[in-house]
Design an enzyme around this catalytic site. Sequence first.
Site, PDB file in Angstrom:
ATOM      1  N   GLU A 159       7.326   4.901   6.859  1.00 32.45           N
ATOM      2  CA  GLU A 159       6.892   6.208   6.360  1.00 32.45           C
ATOM      3  C   GLU A 159       7.803   7.328   6.870  1.00 32.45           C
ATOM      4  OE1 GLU A 159       2.192   4.912   6.043  1.00 32.45           O
ATOM      5  OE2 GLU A 159       2.874   6.125   7.721  1.00 32.45           O
ATOM      6  N   LYS A 192       4.407  -6.639   3.791  1.00 32.47           N
ATOM      7  CA  LYS A 192       4.119  -5.239   3.501  1.00 32.47           C
ATOM      8  C   LYS A 192       3.886  -4.519   4.829  1.00 32.47           C
ATOM      9  CE  LYS A 192       0.629  -3.239   3.300  1.00 32.47           C
ATOM     10  NZ  LYS A 192      -0.259  -2.377   4.160  1.00 32.47           N
ATOM     11  N   THR A 215       0.863  -1.197   0.000  1.00 29.61           N
ATOM     12  CA  THR A 215       0.000   0.000   0.000  1.00 29.61           C
ATOM     13  C   THR A 215       0.896   1.244   0.000  1.00 29.61           C
ATOM     14  OG1 THR A 215      -0.258  -0.117   2.416  1.00 29.61           O
ATOM     15  CG2 THR A 215      -1.997  -1.103   1.067  1.00 29.61           C
ATOM     16  N   THR A 223      -0.711  -1.507   7.530  1.00 28.45           N
ATOM     17  CA  THR A 223      -0.861  -2.696   8.352  1.00 28.45           C
ATOM     18  C   THR A 223       0.332  -3.571   8.011  1.00 28.45           C
ATOM     19  OG1 THR A 223      -3.260  -2.824   8.612  1.00 28.45           O
ATOM     20  CG2 THR A 223      -2.137  -4.894   8.210  1.00 28.45           C
ATOM     21  N   ASN A 226       1.014  11.308   7.085  1.00 32.62           N
ATOM     22  CA  ASN A 226      -0.129  10.900   7.885  1.00 32.62           C
ATOM     23  C   ASN A 226      -1.050  12.036   8.287  1.00 32.62           C
ATOM     24  OD1 ASN A 226       0.133   7.946   8.289  1.00 32.62           O
ATOM     25  ND2 ASN A 226       2.180   8.581   8.912  1.00 32.62           N
ATOM     26  N   THR A 258      -9.070  13.340   1.480  1.00 32.23           N
ATOM     27  CA  THR A 258     -10.385  12.912   0.987  1.00 32.23           C
ATOM     28  C   THR A 258     -11.135  14.070   0.324  1.00 32.23           C
ATOM     29  OG1 THR A 258     -10.421  11.482   2.891  1.00 32.23           O
ATOM     30  CG2 THR A 258     -12.415  11.603   1.617  1.00 32.23           C
TER      31      THR A 258
END
Lengths: 419, 419
Positions: free
Chosen positions: B291, B182, B156, B209, B414, B419
């Site tokens: 990240e 991952k 992801t 995750t 993060n 959206t």
Amino acid sequence: MSDTSLIASEALPRGFKFAAVKAGVKPSGKPDFAVAVAQRIASAAAMFTANRVQAAPVTIGRRHLERSSGLLRAVAVNAGNANCATGAAGLRAAERVCAAAAETFGCEGHEVFPSSTGIIGVPLPEEKLVKALPEVKRRLAATPEAFSQFAQAILTTDNRAKIAHATMEAGGKQVRVAGVCKGAGMIHPQLVSPSAPGASGSGPGLHATMLVFLFTDAAVHPTALDRYLRETVEVSFNRISIDGDTSTNDTVLLLASGESGADIWADDAEFARALKEVCTSLAKQIVADGEGVTHVVELQIEGAASDADALKVAKAIAHSPLVKTAWAGCDPNWGRLMAATGYSGAAVDPEKIAIWFGDLQICVDGGRSPAYDEHAAHQYLQQLEYSIRVALGVGEGRCRFWTSDLTAEYVRINGEYST
Amino acid sequence: MSDTSLIASEALPRGFKFAAVKAGVKPSGKPDFAVAVAQRIASAAAMFTANRVQAAPVTIGRRHLERSSGLLRAVAVNAGNANCATGAAGLRAAERVCAAAAETFGCEGHEVFPSSTGIIGVPLPEEKLVKALPEVKRRLAATPEAFSQFAQAILTTDNRAKIAHATMEAGGKQVRVAGVCKGAGMIHPQLVSPSAPGASGSGPGLHATMLVFLFTDAAVHPTALDRYLRETVEVSFNRISIDGDTSTNDTVLLLASGESGADIWADDAEFARALKEVCTSLAKQIVADGEGVTHVVELQIEGAASDADALKVAKAIAHSPLVKTAWAGCDPNWGRLMAATGYSGAAVDPEKIAIWFGDLQICVDGGRSPAYDEHAAHQYLQQLEYSIRVALGVGEGRCRFWTSDLTAEYVRINGEYST
């Protein structure tokens, strides 16, 4: 109650004088030595960091309180040097400042309470503090200005002085409570009473620490004062977190001069309320002035199996980098709240969890609420201060907790290598 | 062992075929559906997140393993949708994908293990996955390329595929172990066995995750396999943290085909070593690809009262925003390490603490080492990967732990409201 940096003269607790001077400890040359002296011996209660690595003034402060049976005359606070990782020499330095202050103000060394915040691993320049004491004495004044200067001199990375006050009546007499504090990073106080277990000793402190000095002119026995302080700290300073890091120097000191003539016994709800008002205001001011903070969040956890479980959920949320960075971006990412709740260690039934942002229901029965309006949620999170409510639906446990977002500015402040 | 994204043909465990296709779940249109099929029924062991809020595939995976008594034929992983906060419909969707896969590959639905990662609160587009199964079947191949495509399709927010492998000999036969994983954020796995307590149920997962899929051609009974997995995960995936956030979807699955013809019983040190080699490599690759990560830090904690205490210290350090931001700035701020050690909850005698950066002694007896060279320390911390050793001097407890710095880039990734 007020958060302004200058309180009204009638709000200032009677029986104390305050002063702040430039002793030359802060490299900036700003005032860095703050002293409060009680006209007569004052009742005292303190709470210290639960960190097992503790700075020299924490060790000495605890020792003095014990030796004086909770009766103090003065508190001497320096900023610019934390007197940490300074070993036995650090302990001696703190003692010498207290001894010199005692001579200056006419009391015993163990009636002086030391406190330090600033850089670590550097010997405390005690001679600068000792040399500044005559000027401190000259400047001592029972005025709002002197009180405000005290509040200013104890700051390190803070952007502004933090002051709060409250009043109450007892037996027809006016009782005043006022306090000042500092702290903007390394803020996750876990304060315990001096008698609580925890290795004492010297060790490195850090640039940011929470120091709180509370004053009242109520007449309160040290034992009762200690209980009032513990109960209040538990729901104020022990209910905030900026970064989850508990400092080595955190200290809260409460002095009661008795000068109002009002006797306060145990279980006085009004006195407890006034003290709580001051401490809650100061605690929130710390979060609002936190390093890089752009949002202050009040967490309301309810329906937990116990109050302790509610606190676990609040702390998991308050310490989650993913939750805190989402807040920085005004992102209504409630899944991160669910995840933090799930790993908090609290008893949880995922399908009973409900979440509100203010009055907006976001999540119900562990899933997205039919009423969920992402745009409204996003707008709500753009406010400087807001509340998030998490209902677990498994019991009656609850708590309130105040925390902040995590911004790139926090990373910049704490990641810059400046030496 | 190798970390490259294409392993040699002889390193690929026998008895499995792999495939990845574009099912249309990822908005990017990249491959998002990865399947591995065992030629014959394979022994299986799995560990799942200890988070009490768990995604639908975690619930179904646990259920299938139990029903099949640890014998599986296939694993079906989609990225792009976490099948979280999707309630009973989410559970049904996961079951339907398994049932369709079972029909396609000729086995029972409970012999298929589902896994999902991606966005939350959105119904799993199960029909897209079901529709893609014929193409999956056509593409299935026992080749390094197919294995690599499997590794790629499960990503992801990761920047790169993560693959590791190892070999060993048993009874004159070559045994192969290989794995893919991952994960780049929400990484603080706390994996437990399916039998461990923890409420099951559906709840929101998140974009990041940790998913790990391990394959071996050893012949191992499910019970022994479970024990190997638990012991290995404990010192690999349960010893890393990027941000301290434990996901709702974390899963590690180990399949053993038996195709090598080598029987591995309990307590085979060589097999344990090979499995540990693969898992440790994968765990470190996750941290390195975290990240915003610019530094990977191996923490070596020793001299603790117990191994559990050593782990407490490691986690306190690994989760301290102040420590992690100092690392981002290559700042040798060892006081923050001392403070985190002090509040870790581990038994600590501050005056016995010693700290090294690699071979550079920084702190001795709780104070700055006479050998301390700030410039050298700063230079040491400029490396991409380095180790920090903290010796508590109170016992024999120890652990290794891998973690990362906290950068403004992590906050950006993060905190961006997209959206």
